[in-house]
Write a protein that holds these residues in place. Sequence first.
Motif, short mmCIF file in Angstrom:
data_model
loop_
_atom_site.label_atom_id
_atom_site.label_comp_id
_atom_site.label_asym_id
_atom_site.label_seq_id
_atom_site.Cartn_x
_atom_site.Cartn_y
_atom_site.Cartn_z
N SER A 142 0.73 -1.10 -0.04
CA SER A 142 -0.06 0.17 0.06
C SER A 142 0.70 1.46 0.12
N LEU A 143 0.49 2.02 -0.45
CA LEU A 143 0.69 3.47 0.02
C LEU A 143 -0.30 4.61 0.53
N VAL A 144 -0.31 5.56 1.41
CA VAL A 144 -1.07 5.68 2.11
C VAL A 144 -0.82 7.42 2.14
N MET A 145 -1.40 8.37 1.85
CA MET A 145 -1.14 9.50 1.96
C MET A 145 -1.56 10.12 2.15
N GLY A 146 -1.14 11.30 3.20
CA GLY A 146 -2.79 12.28 4.27
C GLY A 146 -2.65 13.10 4.22
N VAL A 147 -3.27 14.45 4.83
CA VAL A 147 -3.15 15.79 4.85
C VAL A 147 -3.84 15.81 6.50
N GLY A 148 -2.68 16.63 7.65
CA GLY A 148 -3.47 16.19 9.38
C GLY A 148 -3.16 15.41 9.79
N GLN A 149 -2.59 13.70 9.34
CA GLN A 149 -2.99 13.38 10.23
C GLN A 149 -1.40 12.88 10.65
N SER A 150 -1.11 12.21 11.98
CA SER A 150 0.14 11.90 12.49
C SER A 150 1.01 10.99 11.15
N ALA A 151 1.84 10.73 11.64
CA ALA A 151 2.97 9.42 10.42
C ALA A 151 2.28 8.53 11.32
N GLU A 152 1.83 7.66 12.94
CA GLU A 152 1.25 6.90 13.25
C GLU A 152 -0.01 6.55 12.91
N ALA A 153 -0.84 7.33 12.77
CA ALA A 153 -1.68 7.49 12.10
C ALA A 153 -2.33 6.99 10.80
N LEU A 154 -1.09 7.06 10.26
CA LEU A 154 -1.07 6.58 8.20
C LEU A 154 -0.37 5.29 8.81
N ARG A 155 0.80 4.81 9.46
CA ARG A 155 1.46 4.11 9.38
C ARG A 155 -0.21 2.30 10.19
N GLN A 156 -0.91 2.95 10.49
CA GLN A 156 -1.85 2.04 11.00
C GLN A 156 -2.86 1.86 10.28
N TYR A 157 -3.36 2.95 8.76
CA TYR A 157 -4.06 2.66 7.99
C TYR A 157 -2.72 1.17 7.08
N ALA A 158 -1.46 1.93 6.92
CA ALA A 158 -0.65 1.27 6.10
C ALA A 158 -0.94 -0.22 6.64
N GLU A 159 -0.62 -0.86 7.56
CA GLU A 159 -1.31 -2.39 8.88
C GLU A 159 -1.93 -2.74 8.39
N LEU A 160 -3.61 -1.70 8.14
CA LEU A 160 -4.68 -2.81 7.79
C LEU A 160 -4.99 -2.65 6.32
N ALA A 161 -3.98 -1.84 5.63
CA ALA A 161 -4.25 -1.80 3.91
C ALA A 161 -3.85 -3.29 3.58
N ASP A 162 -2.32 -3.45 4.39
CA ASP A 162 -1.00 -4.46 4.15
C ASP A 162 -2.01 -5.74 4.53
N GLY A 163 -3.41 -6.17 5.44
CA GLY A 163 -3.41 -7.08 6.19
C GLY A 163 -5.29 -7.40 4.86
N ALA A 164 -4.94 -6.22 4.23
CA ALA A 164 -6.73 -6.12 3.13
C ALA A 164 -6.06 -6.78 1.77
N VAL A 165 -5.23 -6.21 1.47
CA VAL A 165 -5.00 -7.23 0.19
C VAL A 165 -4.54 -8.92 -0.06
N PRO A 166 -3.68 -9.02 0.76
CA PRO A 166 -3.78 -11.09 0.69
C PRO A 166 -5.62 -11.32 1.40
N ALA A 167 -5.90 -11.32 1.74
CA ALA A 167 -7.04 -11.50 2.48
C ALA A 167 -8.54 -11.71 0.66
N VAL A 168 -8.41 -10.22 -0.06
CA VAL A 168 -8.72 -10.06 -1.34
C VAL A 168 -8.15 -10.98 -2.55
N SER A 169 -6.67 -10.83 -2.46
CA SER A 169 -6.41 -11.93 -3.35
C SER A 169 -6.93 -13.27 -3.30
#
Length: 384
Positions: A142-169
């Motif tokens: 994943s590539l997560v891009m945000g405005v007004g978000q902390s780096a930690e918050a964006l990393r949490q989105y990336a972790e969720l995205a990285d769980g979603a992609v293999p589940a979908v595949s």
Amino acid sequence: MALCLLFVSLMGCGGRSATDSARADVQRLLDGRAAAVLDRDRAAFLRTGAQDWFGNVRALPLADWSYRLTRLHRTGDTATAEAELRYRVRGYDRAPVSAGRTLSLSLDAGGRWYVEAERPAKGSAEQLWDQGAVSVVRGEHSLVMGVGQSAEALRQYAELADGAVPAVSQAWGTDWPGQIVVLVPASLGDMAGLLGSPESSYRGIAAVTTGETGAPANAPADRIIVNPDAYGVLGATGKQVVLTHETTHVATRAHTTAATPLWLSEGYADRVGYLGSGRSPSQAAPELWRAVTEGRVPEALPADADFGFTGDSGKLARAYESGWLACRLIAERWGEVRLVEFYRAVGAHEGRAGAVEGALKDVLGTSLEEFTAAWRAYLRAQLG
């Protein structure tokens, strides 16, 4: 020579009009502006005019950035330019994203055009950098891009995205890029700005995926746009379900066409989203559970209009829940593989008329009437 001098205010001796000359000058200005963005050259960007949002795009991994002047309206030493911006995110966009832009221009003392301001064109959505400095976090898928978000918050989105992609595949297959782009604006209002729609259209909606149905392989990457207000109040399971749901839309996009009803596209995305969540039907479909226990079993599968953002949240929820349980029924009775085959068969039909009926017959060996009856009985058994 005399004739040429007579018309010098309108035409050059070479035959090029003043308007043509101004258009060429402005296009060169825009070319220089684009090169400065790609080169991360602030000094060169400032030579084209106001700094605007230059610092906001510094972190974006850009592969291409260009402008095409489409219209120029000049009034003396000022002008308004309409342009098509085309840009591509490196490693994700297989074709450029297009966006309409309006630029306010002025002539300097040396007779050169410069940009006073650049903004989204009328009727065009905002871009993320229009809203502030963009922060970027890369995940494995994943590539997560945000405005007004902390780096930690964006990393949490990336972790969720990285769980979603293999589940979908695992559920759908691997005939898709296997990576996603997630945009996280600062607020619901900013989410609406990115989608070019009113806030009321998305209040209570946790995320939306952009992209054309039936998109070719060389289309820009879909963007999963998060509503931080609604997404933020979800628990860990809910957040994963939502992001997996949206990732399913990315994976199925090429096989989702005008022939695909929303009950199938949204129902299948929920089917994949809820896999492994541990949610029971009554937990995942509370509005439909309430209706069924009150004796209000739907007569038919939901129509596309039932998925509209009309302000009736209960009706919208029941439409999603009905589609989910229809897909759950297919998976339980015919198998997950047949569910995928059914989805693809519907999308491959030349039009909406007969698409579901044909796929039900060819893939599942049943009719729409028989399937609807089975689905209604399934609702009573699961929710009654």
